[in-house]
Write a protein that holds these residues in place. Structure first.
Motif, short mmCIF file in Angstrom:
data_model
loop_
_atom_site.label_atom_id
_atom_site.label_comp_id
_atom_site.label_asym_id
_atom_site.label_seq_id
_atom_site.Cartn_x
_atom_site.Cartn_y
_atom_site.Cartn_z
N VAL A 68 0.84 -1.20 0.00
CA VAL A 68 0.00 0.00 0.00
C VAL A 68 0.88 1.24 0.00
N VAL A 69 0.50 2.23 -0.80
CA VAL A 69 1.08 3.57 -0.74
C VAL A 69 -0.03 4.50 -0.31
N ALA A 70 0.23 5.32 0.70
CA ALA A 70 -0.73 6.31 1.18
C ALA A 70 -0.43 7.65 0.52
N VAL A 71 -1.46 8.35 0.08
CA VAL A 71 -1.31 9.65 -0.56
C VAL A 71 -2.04 10.71 0.23
N ASP A 72 -1.39 11.81 0.50
CA ASP A 72 -1.92 13.02 1.13
C ASP A 72 -2.03 12.92 2.64
N VAL A 73 -2.39 11.76 3.18
CA VAL A 73 -2.56 11.60 4.62
C VAL A 73 -1.76 10.39 5.09
N VAL A 98 3.05 9.53 0.31
CA VAL A 98 3.34 10.63 -0.61
C VAL A 98 2.52 11.83 -0.14
N ARG A 99 3.22 12.85 0.32
CA ARG A 99 2.53 13.93 1.03
C ARG A 99 3.43 15.15 1.06
N ALA A 100 2.84 16.31 1.23
CA ALA A 100 3.62 17.50 1.50
C ALA A 100 3.70 17.72 3.00
N ASP A 101 4.58 18.61 3.43
CA ASP A 101 4.74 18.91 4.85
C ASP A 101 3.57 19.79 5.29
N ASN A 102 2.58 19.17 5.96
CA ASN A 102 1.37 19.90 6.32
C ASN A 102 1.56 20.87 7.47
N ARG A 103 2.56 20.66 8.30
CA ARG A 103 2.86 21.66 9.32
C ARG A 103 3.33 22.95 8.66
N ALA A 104 4.06 22.80 7.56
CA ALA A 104 4.50 23.99 6.82
C ALA A 104 3.31 24.75 6.25
N PHE A 105 2.22 24.02 5.90
CA PHE A 105 1.01 24.69 5.41
C PHE A 105 0.51 25.68 6.46
N GLY A 124 -9.65 21.37 9.23
CA GLY A 124 -10.02 20.12 8.60
C GLY A 124 -10.46 19.14 9.67
N ASP A 125 -10.48 17.88 9.33
CA ASP A 125 -10.88 16.83 10.27
C ASP A 125 -9.69 16.53 11.18
N LEU A 126 -9.85 16.70 12.47
CA LEU A 126 -8.77 16.46 13.41
C LEU A 126 -8.50 14.98 13.63
N ALA A 127 -9.35 14.11 13.05
CA ALA A 127 -9.05 12.67 13.04
C ALA A 127 -8.01 12.35 11.98
N SER A 128 -7.75 13.32 11.10
CA SER A 128 -6.73 13.19 10.06
C SER A 128 -5.48 13.92 10.50
N VAL A 129 -4.32 13.31 10.23
CA VAL A 129 -3.06 13.96 10.60
C VAL A 129 -2.92 15.29 9.88
N ASN A 130 -3.51 15.43 8.69
CA ASN A 130 -3.44 16.71 7.99
C ASN A 130 -4.14 17.82 8.77
N ILE A 185 -8.85 35.00 7.78
CA ILE A 185 -9.41 33.64 7.74
C ILE A 185 -8.37 32.70 7.15
N TYR A 186 -8.13 31.60 7.84
CA TYR A 186 -7.29 30.54 7.31
C TYR A 186 -8.18 29.35 6.97
N MET A 187 -8.29 29.02 5.70
CA MET A 187 -9.08 27.88 5.23
C MET A 187 -8.13 26.71 4.98
N GLN A 188 -8.32 25.61 5.71
CA GLN A 188 -7.40 24.49 5.57
C GLN A 188 -7.66 23.65 4.31
N SER A 189 -8.73 23.94 3.60
CA SER A 189 -8.99 23.30 2.31
C SER A 189 -9.79 24.24 1.42
#
Length: 347
Positions: free
Chosen positions: A120-125, A136-143, A165-171, A221-225
């Motif tokens: 399995v490869v995980a993408v985004d999260v 495969v992900r970008a540095d979301n803390r940097a976001f 975003g959803d706090l159940a997600s690491v993003n 306003i900071y919109m996370q998505s």
């Protein structure tokens, strides 16, 4: 960003070396996996970002000679996502590219794949635990930090809304924690008001309506998505006659994440100030890249890659290829290298 995939292939043939070099620690079913089809699981399709990613998947699969099954949409339901994975395994998928909705819940699906010897490869999260060949992900803390700096430098003091975003997600956790910590450390005069919108437009709309009604002096306003929150945010501010162009008195500074074409157009019009461009095209490209090699039994190690990123080892032990995600403002919004300016256009 340079593209040197041919060089990676050469490195793979030579043995252990850079981060994307294989160590040839295959499993007993490597041959079967290498010739099989890949299942791709999407978290949702109610966002232009994920619609774009979905459109890139078959193109990247064809370019890299990987056979993919029809992509599956988990429709924002973590339970359905586990069922989707099980269904793909039942269809004899030999590799999975999954974009987890819930970083903890996805472990059940990863365990099911591991029992069948399917990589399995995980993408985004990133999952909290479980076995994946690569994230495969970008540095979301940097976001969150980039949004903090952009808003903080412009606002200095006052009230700022964070549509989470959803706090159940690491993003969601990474972006929220990084933004709040950065504001607290560098801009003590700013008060952050959080809206836990869990990647849902209606939650963002209702939350912003309530907060703006009670706090008409909001300055940022900071919109996370942006893919999910841009439309309801713009609509809510317009309804309150608070959608003022950048550079004009009363403008609310807005920073987003995603890099979809709609955000880039909003920057050009002065409706929002910036976005962090998540590389939807590169997510598809390197999701396919890593699953192809994982199905061949290849493994990876931390370090710099030859596609201008770095593979890091997360606290869980999982490897993550952190791709570049540039900040987009009015100064670079027309940059032709941004995927949001290329989507839907022939090269």
């Amino acid at each position: 960003m340079k593209r040197r995939i041919a060089a990676v292939g050469t490195a793979l043939a030579l043995g252990c070396g850079p981060a994307v070099t294989a160590c040839d620690e295959g499993t007993g079913n490597t041959t079967d996996n290498a010739s099989g089809k890949v299942g791709v699981v999407l978290p949702l399709l109610t966002s232009p970002f994920w619609e774009s990613y979905d459109s890139y998947v078959p193109k990247q699969a064809a370019a890299q000679d990987v056979r993919v099954l029809q992509t599956v949409n988990s429709d924002s339901d973590p339970g359905k996502q586990i069922t989707d994975i099980q269904n793909l395994l039942a269809q004899n998928a030999k590799g999975l590219v999954v974009s987890p909705l819930d970083s903890a819940a996805i472990v059940a699906g990863l365990n099911a794949a591991q029992r069948k010897g399917v990589p399995v490869v995980a993408v985004d999260v990133a999952p909290d635990n479980g076995k994946v060949a690569m994230v495969v992900r970008a540095d979301n803390r940097a976001f969150g930090e980039k949004a903090c700096q952009q808003i903080g430098d412009a606002v200095k003091t006052g009230k700022v809304v964070q549509i989470q975003g959803d706090l159940a997600s690491v993003n969601g956790r990474d972006r929220s924690e990084a933004f709040s910590a950065c504001i607290k450390k560098n801009y003590p005069g700013i008060k952050v008001l959080d809206i836990p919108a869990v990647w849902k437009a209606e939650r963002a709309a209702a939350g912003l309506e309530a907060l703006y009604t009670a706090n008409p002096d909001i300055k940022g306003i900071y919109m996370q998505s942006g893919g999910v929150y841009l439309a309801p945010t713009v609509s809510t501010l317009r309804r309150h006659n608070a959608l003022v162009a950048a550079g004009s008195p009363g403008h609310i500074v807005i920073v987003s994440n995603d890099g979809i074409p709609q955000e880039l157009d909003a920057i050009r019009k002065g409706l929002i100030d910036a976005t962090v461009s998540q590389p939807a095209d590169q997510y598809a490209k390197y999701g396919i890249f890593y699953i192809k090699r994982a199905m061949e039994g290849q493994t990876f190690r931390p370090g710099p890659t030859d596609h201008d990123s770095t593979v890091v080892r997360l606290p869980s032990g999982i490897l993550e290829d952190q791709l570049s995600a540039p900040l987009v403002t009015e100064d670079n919004v027309d940059d032709a290298s941004l995927w949001g300016n290329r989507i839907g256009k022939t090269s």
